[in-house]
Design a protein around this motif. Structure first.
Motif, PDB file in Angstrom:
ATOM      1  N   GLU A  29     -44.498 -27.494  11.731  1.00 23.79           N
ATOM      2  CA  GLU A  29     -43.864 -26.641  11.391  1.00 23.79           C
ATOM      3  C   GLU A  29     -43.289 -26.629   9.893  1.00 23.79           C
ATOM      4  O   GLU A  29     -43.482 -27.949   9.422  1.00 23.79           O
ATOM      5  CB  GLU A  29     -42.850 -26.771  12.377  1.00 23.79           C
ATOM      6  N   THR A  43     -36.526 -20.231   6.188  1.00 26.74           N
ATOM      7  CA  THR A  43     -37.488 -19.497   6.477  1.00 26.74           C
ATOM      8  C   THR A  43     -38.338 -20.450   6.993  1.00 26.74           C
ATOM      9  O   THR A  43     -38.050 -21.774   6.284  1.00 26.74           O
ATOM     10  CB  THR A  43     -38.018 -18.828   5.227  1.00 26.74           C
ATOM     11  N   GLY A  84     -46.360 -18.520  13.798  1.00 21.50           N
ATOM     12  CA  GLY A  84     -45.029 -17.509  13.628  1.00 21.50           C
ATOM     13  C   GLY A  84     -44.277 -17.666  12.297  1.00 21.50           C
ATOM     14  O   GLY A  84     -44.602 -18.814  12.026  1.00 21.50           O
ATOM     15  N   TYR A  85     -43.190 -17.265  12.125  1.00 16.11           N
ATOM     16  CA  TYR A  85     -42.265 -17.415  11.261  1.00 16.11           C
ATOM     17  C   TYR A  85     -40.587 -16.701  12.169  1.00 16.11           C
ATOM     18  O   TYR A  85     -40.997 -16.254  12.321  1.00 16.11           O
ATOM     19  CB  TYR A  85     -42.670 -16.753  10.172  1.00 16.11           C
ATOM     20  N   GLU A  86     -39.907 -17.460  11.521  1.00 15.40           N
ATOM     21  CA  GLU A  86     -38.329 -17.135  11.045  1.00 15.40           C
ATOM     22  C   GLU A  86     -37.715 -17.293  10.038  1.00 15.40           C
ATOM     23  O   GLU A  86     -38.361 -17.921   9.166  1.00 15.40           O
ATOM     24  CB  GLU A  86     -38.112 -18.276  11.989  1.00 15.40           C
ATOM     25  N   ASN A 102     -31.470 -11.891  10.553  1.00 14.59           N
ATOM     26  CA  ASN A 102     -32.619 -12.461  10.801  1.00 14.59           C
ATOM     27  C   ASN A 102     -33.563 -11.579  11.145  1.00 14.59           C
ATOM     28  O   ASN A 102     -34.081 -11.237  11.424  1.00 14.59           O
ATOM     29  CB  ASN A 102     -31.719 -13.408  11.644  1.00 14.59           C
ATOM     30  N   THR A 104     -37.298 -12.569  13.288  1.00 15.76           N
ATOM     31  CA  THR A 104     -38.629 -13.792  14.767  1.00 15.76           C
ATOM     32  C   THR A 104     -39.661 -13.012  14.746  1.00 15.76           C
ATOM     33  O   THR A 104     -40.154 -11.628  15.516  1.00 15.76           O
ATOM     34  CB  THR A 104     -37.666 -14.300  15.342  1.00 15.76           C
ATOM     35  N   TYR A 105     -40.808 -13.565  13.502  1.00 12.52           N
ATOM     36  CA  TYR A 105     -42.270 -13.506  14.656  1.00 12.52           C
ATOM     37  C   TYR A 105     -43.324 -14.393  15.379  1.00 12.52           C
ATOM     38  O   TYR A 105     -43.215 -14.999  14.966  1.00 12.52           O
ATOM     39  CB  TYR A 105     -42.807 -12.402  13.058  1.00 12.52           C
ATOM     40  N   LEU A 106     -44.183 -13.891  16.140  1.00 11.05           N
ATOM     41  CA  LEU A 106     -44.469 -14.797  16.765  1.00 11.05           C
ATOM     42  C   LEU A 106     -46.503 -13.101  17.371  1.00 11.05           C
ATOM     43  O   LEU A 106     -45.863 -12.845  17.431  1.00 11.05           O
ATOM     44  CB  LEU A 106     -44.312 -14.619  18.141  1.00 11.05           C
ATOM     45  N   THR A 123     -42.071  -8.462  17.886  1.00  5.81           N
ATOM     46  CA  THR A 123     -40.771  -8.743  16.181  1.00  5.81           C
ATOM     47  C   THR A 123     -39.697  -8.514  16.424  1.00  5.81           C
ATOM     48  O   THR A 123     -39.682  -7.609  16.914  1.00  5.81           O
ATOM     49  CB  THR A 123     -41.705  -8.726  15.006  1.00  5.81           C
ATOM     50  N   GLY A 125     -35.112  -8.861  15.580  1.00  2.00           N
ATOM     51  CA  GLY A 125     -34.241  -9.336  14.695  1.00  2.00           C
ATOM     52  C   GLY A 125     -32.959  -8.588  14.178  1.00  2.00           C
ATOM     53  O   GLY A 125     -32.354  -7.958  14.945  1.00  2.00           O
TER      54      GLY A 125
END
Length: 222
Positions: A29, A43, A84-86, A102, A104-106, A123, A125
């Motif tokens: 991470e 992020t 993914g990312y946040e 916000n 979020t993507y996975l 995805t 938010g």
């Protein structure tokens, strides 16, 4: 997993497996936080490798009066990744008003079966407008929850009756929350969810999401 026989798996009958082992994972991470006078943001990106993943596999069939029922068993058979990312941020417009959001993507991939990892959320938010008085005793939030369509499905997802044909549709709900600090250890809150009565279903859920609804709360702190 040693003794349970279950027909509540939406695909057939689950039988135990006394030879299961633990899943293992290693994750990485990397994050960044910004904190300016009027802007706060952060992020994170992440990557996780999964080994000996527990997957329900078909191991046989039962003829139940002409109805063929699959017999399923969990086994350590797969390797997969989840990445993914946040993102999250808040912009102060004045001393009392702010914009926030916000995202979020996975992404999940089952390398053993060469297909998407099952039940990966879409995805999604939040984008909202927030008001807080200078003393912090009163606040008000108006926000929308935005969720994209999830049509990246595994073979198991495609067999799952809880997931519509072609994937779970995207949706957006509008919601409002407000609160008042009565004393230093007492607080009341009020919220209205899904104001426009949007029809939706959380990906993989067996029930549809609630329509317009409200809640009232009282909190006492010690």
């Amino acid at each position: 997993e040693l003794t349970s026989f279950s027909d509540n798996v939406n695909e057939g009958i689950d039988i135990p497996n006394p030879n299961l082992g633990p899943e293992t994972s290693i994750g990485y991470e990397l994050g960044l936080k910004l904190n300016y006078q009027r802007l706060r943001a952060q992020t994170f990106v992440f990557w996780t490798k999964l080994d000996d993943l527990l997957v329900r596999e078909k191991v046989g069939e039962i003829d139940d009066g002409g109805d063929i029922i699959d017999v399923l068993q969990r086994r350590n058979v797969s390797s997969a990744i989840v990445q993914g990312y946040e993102l999250a941020s808040e912009l102060l417009l004045t001393t009392e008003w702010s914009l926030y959001g916000n995202l979020t993507y996975l992404y999940g991939q089952n390398y053993t079966d060469e297909e998407p990892l099952s039940r990966i959320p879409p995805t999604q938010g939040v984008v909202g407008l927030r008001w807080r008085d200078r003393c912090g005793r009163n606040w008000f939030d108006l926000y929308t929850w935005l969720v994209a369509k999830q049509d990246r499905l595994s073979a198991r997802d495609e067999r799952d009756s809880r997931i519509p044909d072609g994937g779970t549709p995207g949706y957006a709900t509008v919601n409002v929350h407000m609160g008042h600090q009565l004393t230093c250890n007492q607080r009341i809150t009020l919220g209205i969810e899904n104001i426009f009565n949007e029809f939706y279903r959380v990906h993989g859920s067996g029930v549809d999401g609630p329509g317009i609804s409200g809640h009232f709360g009282y909190e006492l702190f010690y």
